[in-house]
Design an enzyme around this catalytic site. Sequence first.
Site, PDB file in Angstrom:
ATOM      1  N   HIS A 259       1.276   4.878   6.571  1.00  0.00           N
ATOM      2  CA  HIS A 259       0.545   5.091   5.614  1.00  0.00           C
ATOM      3  C   HIS A 259       1.061   6.863   5.976  1.00  0.00           C
ATOM      4  O   HIS A 259       1.622   6.663   7.452  1.00  0.00           O
ATOM      5  CB  HIS A 259      -0.912   5.423   5.963  1.00  0.00           C
ATOM      6  CG  HIS A 259      -1.319   3.860   5.317  1.00  0.00           C
ATOM      7  ND1 HIS A 259      -2.913   3.600   5.273  1.00  0.00           N
ATOM      8  CD2 HIS A 259      -0.595   3.441   4.251  1.00  0.00           C
ATOM      9  CE1 HIS A 259      -2.971   2.255   4.571  1.00  0.00           C
ATOM     10  NE2 HIS A 259      -1.805   2.156   3.694  1.00  0.00           N
TER      11      HIS A 259
ATOM     12  N   SER B  85       0.560  -1.617   0.146  1.00  0.00           N
ATOM     13  CA  SER B  85      -0.167  -0.024   0.150  1.00  0.00           C
ATOM     14  C   SER B  85       0.634   1.102   0.344  1.00  0.00           C
ATOM     15  O   SER B  85       0.142   2.208  -0.408  1.00  0.00           O
ATOM     16  CB  SER B  85      -1.101   0.092   0.644  1.00  0.00           C
ATOM     17  OG  SER B  85      -0.379   0.311   2.184  1.00  0.00           O
TER      18      SER B  85
ATOM     19  N   ASP C  40      -8.272   5.858   4.491  1.00  0.00           N
ATOM     20  CA  ASP C  40      -8.259   5.263   5.708  1.00  0.00           C
ATOM     21  C   ASP C  40      -9.511   5.250   6.278  1.00  0.00           C
ATOM     22  O   ASP C  40      -9.395   4.046   7.411  1.00  0.00           O
ATOM     23  CB  ASP C  40      -6.573   5.235   6.709  1.00  0.00           C
ATOM     24  CG  ASP C  40      -5.569   4.649   5.615  1.00  0.00           C
ATOM     25  OD1 ASP C  40      -5.743   4.318   4.512  1.00  0.00           O
ATOM     26  OD2 ASP C  40      -4.714   5.526   6.365  1.00  0.00           O
TER      27      ASP C  40
END
Length: 172
Positions: A90, A49, A115
């Site tokens: 992230h 990701s 998210d």
Amino acid sequence: MLNSLSNPRQAASQLLNFGLILSTAFMMWKGLSVITDSPSPIVVVLSGSMEPAFQRGDLLLLWNRNLFFETDLGEVVVYEVKDKDIPIVHRIVRKFGSGPEAKLLTKGDNNAADDTELYARGQDYLVRKDIIGSVFGYIPFVGYVTIMLSEHPWLKTVMLGIMGLMVVLQRE
């Protein structure tokens, strides 16, 4: 070869050496935790990701610098979500407010959406206490050992068996 097992003094010495190695590793981990002010100063990227910034298997070094500075947009952070054991790596894409109660929205570089689906039920944003640390460095592909051990549990048994055999067969 098995003479060390018949000599109790040598067997005790080997057992103490093994214990010393384990306790040294634990103390190093705790020392890193204190220095970085992060409960988990080293994490492994488990998914794609965050590509192209970080690849699966990269080892990330964390620092909880946000106690001294504000969390900035574009900063890559590692955070934990309630009721989930795996930390998520992230980037911060939105920030509302400032200080410890600032609301943060994150997104993986390789993901199409933010998210909010990953957060706990009823949670729309992250706050500072959800963040484990900010990424300040990485070592490429070193974390693949961890990924292999978690994806193939039998490897843990083999690795522990080899380590135990090395302790028994070690000569001084």
